[in-house]
Design an enzyme around this catalytic site. Structure first.
Site, PDB file in Angstrom:
ATOM      1  N   GLY A 210       0.822  -1.209   0.000  1.00  0.00           N
ATOM      2  CA  GLY A 210       0.000   0.000   0.000  1.00  0.00           C
ATOM      3  C   GLY A 210       0.847   1.246   0.000  1.00  0.00           C
ATOM      4  N   CYS A 211       1.817   1.246  -0.900  1.00  0.00           N
ATOM      5  CA  CYS A 211       2.814   2.299  -0.850  1.00  0.00           C
ATOM      6  C   CYS A 211       2.320   3.627  -1.401  1.00  0.00           C
ATOM      7  CB  CYS A 211       4.069   1.867  -1.578  1.00  0.00           C
ATOM      8  SG  CYS A 211       5.223   1.081  -0.456  1.00  0.00           S
ATOM      9  N   VAL A 212       1.343   3.625  -2.264  1.00  0.00           N
ATOM     10  CA  VAL A 212       0.951   4.909  -2.868  1.00  0.00           C
ATOM     11  C   VAL A 212      -0.124   5.568  -1.997  1.00  0.00           C
ATOM     12  CG1 VAL A 212       0.082   6.066  -4.898  1.00  0.00           C
ATOM     13  CG2 VAL A 212       1.476   4.039  -5.143  1.00  0.00           C
TER      14      VAL A 212
END
Lengths: 100, 135, 112, 130
Positions: free
Chosen positions: C110-112
């Site tokens: 869920g990096c963005v």
């Protein structure tokens, strides 16, 4: 453009790479262990003396002091700055590259 | 979000010996979603990241070299490799993975992503960037 | 691990959100079962995406970003399927998260 | 001028967190803005409030928290790097079933996208690391 280097030139090639991959006339700031590159009479002093003629080379005073290096021991033409000067160099140049 | 900036990821570390190259690649893959002008440079030991034939089956680490082949899918198509760094390590471009991308402006022609440049050319390319990240 | 799925007399470790802890535990049957737990029946259209994800992961060792997935699906399965609307219809919780779960891929951070 | 700060190394092991701290303070003192401090790689350990350095040494984690409070700084720890290294906030602890949380005051955990956004928003991005 400002290039910072933070490795001793006797340990890693970051200083060499910063010279190779920077345009003439660029600013190079030596911080942390890279301040050792500023010493005169060292094995790489010739390279650094040459670099002083093509680049503006700066060294960070708090890191010099911490390591017991007096200004008299530095290669002529290298300029000493504090953290305020570091900030000013970063403002004056439109981009910064850190050679780690 | 304003004007497009030129982002360059400068890779100077070899893979596996430290995590920098793996986590650096993760930044590039995530960053691709932001529609900036992205390129990567491989300098010093960073050129070893692109060495072909990496096999981690006996070291127990993840073989993330395979992910470089996906960079084209992420529209990261400019991979600059410094000639002097290759030469200093006894490598030629034939030692590197053959990375390609599909050029959307040219009928999806497959084109090489790796561009070998000399120090002076790379210095000029670096000087044109806006944001430089180092791994 | 604090969670698990019981299936066919075996216990599979998962994380709190139901992703398999050991990717080697994956089978088409466990994928079907995990989907059923989410009230989702996997049809051919789902399997096209799941198989694509597994092949992509096999090849590149990463799960594709959603826009890479849509582009690649469009190229492989036709333009009508290469859009996020189609993928969200199949996987309403989000193609990245939900499809990766059934495909036995690592959970996206869920990096963005 | 707007600065973005990136810290790639943990406290104590390497000087880069110290250098970044002094640079950040000097930039604030000169009237500049700090868009964000982003912690990546082992830099995420700068947000570990379980650290207990001896009394005669600087407390690097507390120092960042205090600077954040004083200047309303956005201190962001990368989620992917933090998960690898066990830096956990309350929400992460709950979701991954861990017994503890250890994220220091003033820090928050977020994605790598925040690093890219910092690069987009800042006039200068400063990288400190090893």
């Amino acid at each position: 453009m400002l290039h910072t280097v933070n490795k001793s030139p006797f340990q890693k090639n970051s200083f060499d790479t910063s010279l190779r991959l920077s345009r003439k006339g660029s600013d190079i700031l030596l911080i942390e262990d890279a301040v050792y590159a500023a010493l005169k009479d060292s094995a790489i002093a010739k390279t650094v003396k040459q670099a002083v003629t093509t680049h503006s080379i700066y060294v960070l005073e708090p890191d010099l002091m911490a390591r017991g290096l007096q200004p008299a021991r530095l290669i002529k033409g290298i300029q000493i700055v504090g953290y305020e000067g570091f900030v000013e160099l970063a403002v004056k140049n439109d981009k910064v590259q850190s050679w780690l | 979000m304003g004007a497009i900036k030129k982002f360059m990821y400068i890779n100077r570390t070899a893979p596996y010996g430290s995590i920098y190259s793996l986590e650096g690649l993760e930044v590039a893959l995530i960053g691709a979603a932001f529609d900036q002008d992205v390129s990567m440079a491989f300098v010093d030991d960073g050129v070893f990241q692109l060495k072909k034939g990496q096999d981690t089956s006996k070291s127990g680490m993840k073989n993330f070299s395979l992910a470089y082949s996906a960079l084209g899918d992420y529209d990261i198509t400019k991979l600059y490799v410094e000639k002097e760094s290759l030469q200093a390590r006894g490598l030629t471009v034939e030692d590197l993975m053959p990375l390609t991308y599909e050029d959307q402006d040219d009928d999806y022609q497959e084109k090489p992503s790796i561009r070998v440049v000399d120090s002076e050319q790379l210095a000029d390319i670096i000087a044109e960037q806006d944001v430089l990240l180092n791994y | 691990m604090t969670a698990f799925v019981e299936f066919n007399g075996r216990t599979y470790d998962t994380d709190e959100e139901g992703y398999l802890a050991n990717l080697s535990d994956w089978s088409p049957e466990i994928a079907d079962y995990m989907a059923k737990l989410d009230d989702c029946d996997l049809g051919d259209a789902h399997w096209e995406v799941i198989n694509f994800l597994r092949a992509y992961y096999q090849k590149y060792q990463i799960a594709p970003a959603v826009r890479v997935l849509t582009k690649a699906i469009g190229k492989k399965l036709g333009k009508d399927k290469g859009n996020s609307k189609y993928l969200y219809q199949l996987f309403p919780y989000g193609p990245a998260k939900q499809a990766c779960k059934y495909a036995g891929l690592p959970k996206p951070t869920g990096c963005v | 001028m707007k600065f973005g700060i990136v810290i790639n190394e943990g406290p104590y092991q390497h000087q880069s967190s110290d250098t970044a701290y002094h640079f950040t303070k000097a930039a604030l003192a000169a009237g500049h803005t700090i868009v964000r401090v982003f912690y990546y790689h082992d830099g995420v350990n700068n947000g570990n409030n379980l650290a207990t350095p001896p009394q005669d040494d600087r407390d690097i984690v507390k120092r960042w928290s205090a600077l954040s409070k004083e200047h309303n700084l956005d201190l962001v720890v990368c989620v992917a790097a933090a998960q690898r290294r066990g830096i956990v906030d309350a929400d992460q602890a709950k979701r991954s079933g861990k017994h503890a949380e250890n994220l220091a005051d003033g820090f928050r955990i977020s994605g790598l996208g925040q690093l890219i956004e910092t690069g987009i928003e800042a006039d200068r991005l400063m990288v400190f690391g090893d």
